[in-house]
Scaffold this motif. Structure first.
Motif, PDB file in Angstrom:
ATOM      1  N   ALA A 739       0.842  -1.189   0.000  1.00  0.00           N
ATOM      2  CA  ALA A 739       0.000   0.000   0.000  1.00  0.00           C
ATOM      3  C   ALA A 739       0.879   1.240   0.000  1.00  0.00           C
ATOM      4  O   ALA A 739       2.066   1.189   0.366  1.00  0.00           O
ATOM      5  CB  ALA A 739      -0.935   0.009   1.212  1.00  0.00           C
ATOM      6  N   ALA A 740       0.300   2.356  -0.406  1.00  0.00           N
ATOM      7  CA  ALA A 740       1.005   3.641  -0.397  1.00  0.00           C
ATOM      8  C   ALA A 740      -0.030   4.748  -0.531  1.00  0.00           C
ATOM      9  O   ALA A 740      -1.152   4.527  -1.024  1.00  0.00           O
ATOM     10  CB  ALA A 740       2.039   3.723  -1.513  1.00  0.00           C
ATOM     11  N   ARG A 741       0.326   5.934  -0.100  1.00  0.00           N
ATOM     12  CA  ARG A 741      -0.506   7.120  -0.217  1.00  0.00           C
ATOM     13  C   ARG A 741       0.318   8.254  -0.822  1.00  0.00           C
ATOM     14  O   ARG A 741       1.530   8.337  -0.595  1.00  0.00           O
ATOM     15  CB  ARG A 741      -1.038   7.556   1.154  1.00  0.00           C
ATOM     16  N   ILE A 742      -0.353   9.136  -1.548  1.00  0.00           N
ATOM     17  CA  ILE A 742       0.309  10.274  -2.173  1.00  0.00           C
ATOM     18  C   ILE A 742      -0.534  11.523  -1.958  1.00  0.00           C
ATOM     19  O   ILE A 742      -1.774  11.464  -2.046  1.00  0.00           O
ATOM     20  CB  ILE A 742       0.560  10.018  -3.684  1.00  0.00           C
ATOM     21  N   GLU A 743       0.139  12.636  -1.629  1.00  0.00           N
ATOM     22  CA  GLU A 743      -0.531  13.910  -1.373  1.00  0.00           C
ATOM     23  C   GLU A 743       0.304  15.034  -1.977  1.00  0.00           C
ATOM     24  O   GLU A 743       1.535  14.981  -1.996  1.00  0.00           O
ATOM     25  CB  GLU A 743      -0.700  14.157   0.134  1.00  0.00           C
ATOM     26  N   TRP A 744      -0.384  16.079  -2.455  1.00  0.00           N
ATOM     27  CA  TRP A 744       0.297  17.289  -2.925  1.00  0.00           C
ATOM     28  C   TRP A 744       0.606  18.188  -1.724  1.00  0.00           C
ATOM     29  O   TRP A 744      -0.232  18.349  -0.823  1.00  0.00           O
ATOM     30  CB  TRP A 744      -0.567  18.055  -3.914  1.00  0.00           C
ATOM     31  N   VAL A 745       1.798  18.776  -1.712  1.00  0.00           N
ATOM     32  CA  VAL A 745       2.204  19.666  -0.626  1.00  0.00           C
ATOM     33  C   VAL A 745       2.880  20.894  -1.211  1.00  0.00           C
ATOM     34  O   VAL A 745       3.157  20.968  -2.410  1.00  0.00           O
ATOM     35  CB  VAL A 745       3.157  18.950   0.367  1.00  0.00           C
ATOM     36  N   LEU A 746       3.173  21.847  -0.337  1.00  0.00           N
ATOM     37  CA  LEU A 746       3.900  23.066  -0.695  1.00  0.00           C
ATOM     38  C   LEU A 746       3.240  23.775  -1.868  1.00  0.00           C
ATOM     39  O   LEU A 746       3.887  24.191  -2.832  1.00  0.00           O
ATOM     40  CB  LEU A 746       5.365  22.752  -1.012  1.00  0.00           C
ATOM     41  N   HIS A 747       1.897  23.882  -1.804  1.00  0.00           N
ATOM     42  CA  HIS A 747       1.114  24.604  -2.809  1.00  0.00           C
ATOM     43  C   HIS A 747       1.320  24.033  -4.211  1.00  0.00           C
ATOM     44  O   HIS A 747       1.365  24.769  -5.197  1.00  0.00           O
ATOM     45  CB  HIS A 747       1.451  26.093  -2.791  1.00  0.00           C
ATOM     46  N   GLY A 748       1.456  22.718  -4.288  1.00  0.00           N
ATOM     47  CA  GLY A 748       1.570  22.061  -5.576  1.00  0.00           C
ATOM     48  C   GLY A 748       2.977  21.851  -6.064  1.00  0.00           C
ATOM     49  O   GLY A 748       3.174  21.243  -7.121  1.00  0.00           O
ATOM     50  N   ARG A 749       3.973  22.307  -5.322  1.00  0.00           N
ATOM     51  CA  ARG A 749       5.349  22.152  -5.772  1.00  0.00           C
ATOM     52  C   ARG A 749       5.984  20.848  -5.306  1.00  0.00           C
ATOM     53  O   ARG A 749       7.072  20.498  -5.770  1.00  0.00           O
ATOM     54  CB  ARG A 749       6.193  23.331  -5.292  1.00  0.00           C
ATOM     55  N   GLY A 750       5.364  20.141  -4.406  1.00  0.00           N
ATOM     56  CA  GLY A 750       5.921  18.909  -3.883  1.00  0.00           C
ATOM     57  C   GLY A 750       4.878  17.807  -3.803  1.00  0.00           C
ATOM     58  O   GLY A 750       3.667  18.059  -3.842  1.00  0.00           O
ATOM     59  N   LEU A 751       5.372  16.572  -3.719  1.00  0.00           N
ATOM     60  CA  LEU A 751       4.516  15.399  -3.546  1.00  0.00           C
ATOM     61  C   LEU A 751       4.999  14.635  -2.322  1.00  0.00           C
ATOM     62  O   LEU A 751       6.179  14.282  -2.224  1.00  0.00           O
ATOM     63  CB  LEU A 751       4.565  14.501  -4.781  1.00  0.00           C
ATOM     64  N   PHE A 752       4.083  14.385  -1.413  1.00  0.00           N
ATOM     65  CA  PHE A 752       4.375  13.650  -0.189  1.00  0.00           C
ATOM     66  C   PHE A 752       3.854  12.230  -0.357  1.00  0.00           C
ATOM     67  O   PHE A 752       2.698  12.018  -0.732  1.00  0.00           O
ATOM     68  CB  PHE A 752       3.707  14.328   1.007  1.00  0.00           C
ATOM     69  N   VAL A 753       4.714  11.246  -0.093  1.00  0.00           N
ATOM     70  CA  VAL A 753       4.364   9.845  -0.274  1.00  0.00           C
ATOM     71  C   VAL A 753       4.617   9.101   1.027  1.00  0.00           C
ATOM     72  O   VAL A 753       5.663   9.272   1.663  1.00  0.00           O
ATOM     73  CB  VAL A 753       5.187   9.208  -1.411  1.00  0.00           C
ATOM     74  N   SER A 754       3.647   8.292   1.414  1.00  0.00           N
ATOM     75  CA  SER A 754       3.779   7.399   2.555  1.00  0.00           C
ATOM     76  C   SER A 754       3.692   5.970   2.044  1.00  0.00           C
ATOM     77  O   SER A 754       2.766   5.624   1.306  1.00  0.00           O
ATOM     78  CB  SER A 754       2.675   7.667   3.587  1.00  0.00           C
TER      79      SER A 754
END
Length: 993
Positions: A739-754
């Motif tokens: 499993a994994a999760r992905i989220e946009w961060v830093l107002h769209g400049r970064g991608l956070f993945v767990s």
């Protein structure tokens, strides 16, 4: 379609080396993308940069060190701290290969002497010259290929011409051929002209000795995107090759004839990828190697400059590690007896190793002279420095490449330690043929409006063109390609005052490293976030039939300001719904539920209709349910409508953040569909995933989708433009993770993945959304439960929780290294199944509450939770932790408008309550008041001491002044706390005790 003649280099193949022949243990994860080269080599040495505290360190090794299976160590090799900022380019002198030039973001160019240390059996680097420039950075350096002691450097949109003499460098000319930053720079092989490519989608051919920019030849290339453009001048011909990234997300090779610059002579589409391909051209054999940064493939092809100019892609080679940079070994260093045509030196993520390209031959005991044409002379310039500076141009010299010439110019030849080359008797040297006697003197007569082309019957490197060619002046206004903010309209919903526009957003890879010291000692404002659960009287208890069995793709718990939804046990896909304002113990009777009649995988509330719930079901449908205003008074078994289109069960769904009735769904059929609920049909289908889709999410601007797949890749789609990903890269979590999760961060400049590593190691990653390069990663702990992130987009705080655990882990994500700032975790009583967060506008701003959530626990209850930042002066609006937030109360677009491509303008809400003063305004006033109070206190103390002692007032020293200042600060805090306590006595906050 023209026919390409057979080439003796067509079947050239790379010879993969063994692990014993590389330098391992080199860390290059944090190296940023530059327009220059991060590795370069001479006949004897290899110089490269690597991860260090400032990014400005260099290491120089000998080629023989690669044969010893060495491991990188600062004590075993020559390591110097060359610059105070990350290095951007490394270039060896063409005619004296013991001299290397480096430049960096500290706006300094340095020259180094590279030699061997016999006693230590290692290389040695000695500084020769340090050249500061006026700009705030230096991007690249390029030595003149036909004149010794001359090089050019670029800084932003400026080109500097330098003359090196006896270890001293002087600036000869400074020109500004472009209005925006230069992305590529190269010399013509005869050293007469340079070609630059810039961000304004133009190229400029100029003589660096001439300051008259009106005589420059401008070439407009509208087929490029905002990414870098790489440029190479092909020998002494009239052909310029560019490697571009097109707006259609493809990587192409363009061939330009400088005699007719209206359009490229040849265009060759290579593939699609994340970065532009860096070209490495062999001027002798016309071989071309294409390498993308942070990629694992090297493409090999040939450029033909006969009757019709063209490029042919011959082969591709996969490398086990990501390539950060590469360079070509000079011709005299090749193994001629093994038919080695070229040798690339690769700087990968963890190593440095050579990659030879071999021409297959049956007879391996003979020297094949036909494979080695005359090569450009690297030990005798074609023109002297004095003559060149006076405006004279000379043909580049060529020399034969064979066993005899290689031995005379072997690695053991002694070289001079200055930029003046020691005299060497070369073998027979002949000037290189110029492709055009008229165009070769294009500068200083480059300002001519028309150039007469004189065809030659003996010249085979020509393209058939008309006798006259019109060269247009392309000095029109350039496009401004700077990345603009995604949100341009801001309004205040509280005090109705227009707020200023936010600053333009820039890619993370372009962030300045000058703030690195700040990041190390940075103290987060959210370091001590205080989590607190509400009083038990505010809990919702006795939830009957609560299920804890759901897939990792679903949160299993969704809330809005009115309702909370959760899974109910059973095989009919039941979803329970309770109203959040009806606290206390629920009735013992069976709860009314939503009955999907088949197993349900995921559900989500409509963001703009709090009574609408969408459910993803195993019968390949998505059911839309309408909840009564007062909640469920009976069970619902007939949905409002049903969306059908997937070929397998639906795994997860996401509503569009700003468009009404736009829904995206992922399915086990390995596709994502984007639905128009009003039309009850799927308008867009994304089918590029080879395996199961773990998770996906909309970007903050609502125009892109980021997905993470079981094959270990992150993909970014722009659904309204193409059904193919615009970016695709191997991500941090291992392939075939569960499993994994992905989220946009830093107002769209970064991608956070767990995600997970090996052995259930839970990890988090941060990627640059512009390039998908990994910025940082962190190992959390070992556990089988996936960490589910919630991102506060306003302040970039991440809340991580896992099903069945008690602790909530918090991080702040920064724009600079080290990117992850650890915050104080929160551990409520008992374990939880899921957590849902409310919008920011529901927070109690007066209490410095930055997040409000509800927790679904194992003991069948829903608990409210609050996260606050400890502050002393709560009577003021804490504007440093409450930036303007996006207004999400109403939809900005309808479904039809969004699918039509209509652009939206987002509104911002100012959270400052009426009547509250900003903390920043108060601090500015306090600084002035504190200074005046300090002066008054010092005067009183001096007067009192003078009266008691019977003499004049004493002069207080510095320690006494500091003590008085500290006393005043403590008195001010005590007074403020007392005022806050008095205000709190009048408030009824018993609901959150």
């Amino acid at each position: 379609m023209f026919k390409v003649a057979y080439s003796k280099y067509k079947n050239v193949t790379p010879s993969l080396i063994k692990k014993e022949q590389n330098l391992s243990g080199v860390s290059t994860n944090r190296l940023s993308n530059t327009i220059g080269s991060l590795i370069n080599c001479s006949l004897d040495h290899i110089t490269f940069t690597f991860d260090s505290a400032s990014g400005g360190s260099l290491c120089t090794i000998k080629h023989d060190d690669l044969l010893k299976r060495a491991t990188f160590n600062n004590e075993m090799f020559c390591v110097v701290h060359a610059h105070s900022a990350p290095i951007t380019d490394i270039q060896y002198n063409t005619f004296n290969q013991s001299i290397v030039a480096t430049c960096a973001l500290d706006s300094v160019i340095k020259l180094w002497s590279v030699s061997e240390e016999p006693e230590l059996a290692m290389s040695k680097m000695d500084p020769l010259a340090s050249i500061p420039i006026s700009e705030n950075r230096s991007d690249c350096v390029q030595w003149n290929p036909n004149v010794d002691g001359i090089f050019v450097s670029s800084s932003l949109n400026t080109v500097y011409l330098w003359d090196v003499n006896e270890g001293q460098a002087s600036n000869v000319q400074t020109i500004c051929p472009h209005t925006e930053a230069i992305q590529g720079l190269c010399w013509k092989k005869d050293g007469s002209l340079i070609c630059t490519a810039a961000k304004d989608k133009s190229m400029c051919i100029t003589d660096p000795r001439n300051t008259n920019t009106n005589q420059n030849l401008k070439i407009q290339n509208s087929k490029t995107s905002n990414k870098d453009t790489k440029v190479v001048w092909l020998g002494t011909s009239d052909c310029i090759m560019t490697s571009v990234y097109t707006p259609s997300f493809t990587r192409e090779i363009h061939l330009w004839d400088i005699r007719n610059t209206s359009e490229p002579v040849h265009e060759s589409s290579i593939d699609s990828g994340n970065n532009v391909l860096n070209p490495y051209y062999d001027h002798d054999t016309s071989a071309l190697f294409l390498v993308g940064k942070a990629e694992t493939n090297i493409k090999y092809g040939e450029v033909f400059l006969n009757n019709s100019w063209s490029f042919t892609h011959n082969s591709s080679q996969h490398i086990d590690d990501q390539i950060k940079a590469a360079c070509l070994l000079p011709k005299y260093g090749l193994n001629l007896m093994k038919c080695e045509i070229d040798r690339m030196i690769l700087l990968t993520r963890n190593s440095v190793y050579p990659l030879p390209y071999i021409a297959p031959r049956n007879d391996k005991s003979s020297f094949h002279q036909n494979l080695y044409p005359d090569t450009f002379n690297v030990y005798k310039p074609g023109c002297t420095k004095t003559e060149w500076l006076e405006g004279k141009n000379s043909d580049a010299l060529k020399a034969p490449l064979n066993l005899t010439s290689q031995k005379n110019f072997g690695k053991n030849e002694e070289k001079s330690q200055s930029t003046s080359l020691a005299s060497v008797d070369p073998p027979s040297v002949q000037p290189a043929k110029n492709s055009d006697p008229v165009v070769s003197v294009l500068v200083p007569s480059i300002n001519q409006q028309s150039v007469q082309i004189t065809p030659s019957s003996t010249d085979n490197n020509k393209i058939d063109k008309p006798d006259t060619t019109q060269i247009e002046d392309a000095s029109s206004d350039k496009e401004n390609n700077q990345k603009k903010p995604e949100n341009v309209v801001i309004r205040s919903a509280v005090n109705h005052s227009l707020q200023p526009n936010p600053k333009p957003l820039t890619p993370l890879a372009a962030q300045s490293r000058s703030s690195k010291v700040k990041s190390v000692f940075y103290q987060s404002k959210f370091k001590y976030i205080n989590g607190k659960t509400a009083n038990k009287n505010d809990h919702i208890t006795n939830i009957r039939g609560l299920s804890s069995m759901w897939s990792a793709e679903s949160n299993g718990f969704q809330i809005n300001t009115r309702h909370a939804a959760f899974f109910v046990s059973g095989n009919s896909g039941q979803i329970g719904v309770v109203q959040l304002n009806k606290v206390g113990r629920l009735d013992d009777t069976v709860n009314n539920t939503i009955v999907n009649k088949v197993k349900c995988s995921d559900f989500q509330w409509d963001l703009f209709d709090e009574n609408t719930l969408a459910a993803a079901c195993d019968d390949c449908t998505i059911k839309i349910w309408k909840i009564p205003e007062d909640g469920l008074d009976k069970s619902l078994d007939e949905p409002e409508l049903s969306l059908t289109g997937h070929a397998d069960r639906v795994s997860s769904i996401k509503f569009h953040p700003y468009a009404k009735n736009v829904l995206a769904s992922a399915s086990y059929d390995k596709s994502i569909k984007i639905w128009n609920i009003d039309a009850c049909q799927a308008m867009i289908t994304l089918q590029h995933h080879p395996d199961f889709i773990f998770n996906f999410n909309w970007s903050p601007c609502g125009t892109k989708l980021a997905t993470i797949c079981k094959d270990g890749y992150i993909r970014i789609f722009s659904p309204l433009q193409s059904d193919q990903p615009i970016l695709e890269s191997k991500c941090g979590p291992r392939k075939d993770a569960k499993a994994a999760r992905i989220e946009w961060v830093l107002h769209g400049r970064g991608l956070f993945v767990s995600g997970f590593g090996s052995g259930n190691l839970r990890q988090i990653f941060l990627f640059d959304s512009e390039t998908l390069t990994e910025l940082n990663s962190e190992d959390i702990n070992h556990s089988p439960s996936l960490l589910i992130p919630y991102i506060d987009q306003d302040i970039n705080v991440v809340y991580l929780y896992a099903k069945g655990e008690e602790t909530i882990i918090l991080y702040e994500i920064q724009e600079d290294e080290p990117y992850f700032q650890v915050l104080t975790p929160f551990k409520p009583d008992g374990s939880h199944l899921a957590i849902g967060f409310l919008p920011k506008i529901t927070c109690d701003v007066k209490s410095a509450e930055i997040a409000k959530s509800f927790r679904l626990t194992k003991d069948n209850r829903i608990e409210p939770m609050s996260f606050t930042v400890p502050r002393v002066k709560l009577s003021f609006f804490q504007d440093d932790i409450f930036p303007d937030t996006i207004d999400r109360c109403e939809a900005y677009l309808s479904a039809d408008d969004w699918f039509s491509g209509i652009q939206m303008q987002l509104n911002y809400i100012n959270l400052q309550p009426q009547g509250m003063q900003r903390l920043s305004e108060m601090n500015a006033v306090d600084k002035g008041n504190q200074a005046s109070r300090q002066k008054d206190m010092i005067k009183k103390v001096e007067t009192k001491n003078g009266k008691q002692n019977g003499h004049t007032a004493l002069n207080l020293n510095e320690n006494d002044g500091n003590m008085i200042t500290a006393m005043l600060q403590r008195a001010s805090l005590f007074h403020q706390n007392k005022s806050d306590d008095d205000d709190d006595e009048d408030d009824d906050n018993s609901g959150w005790d």
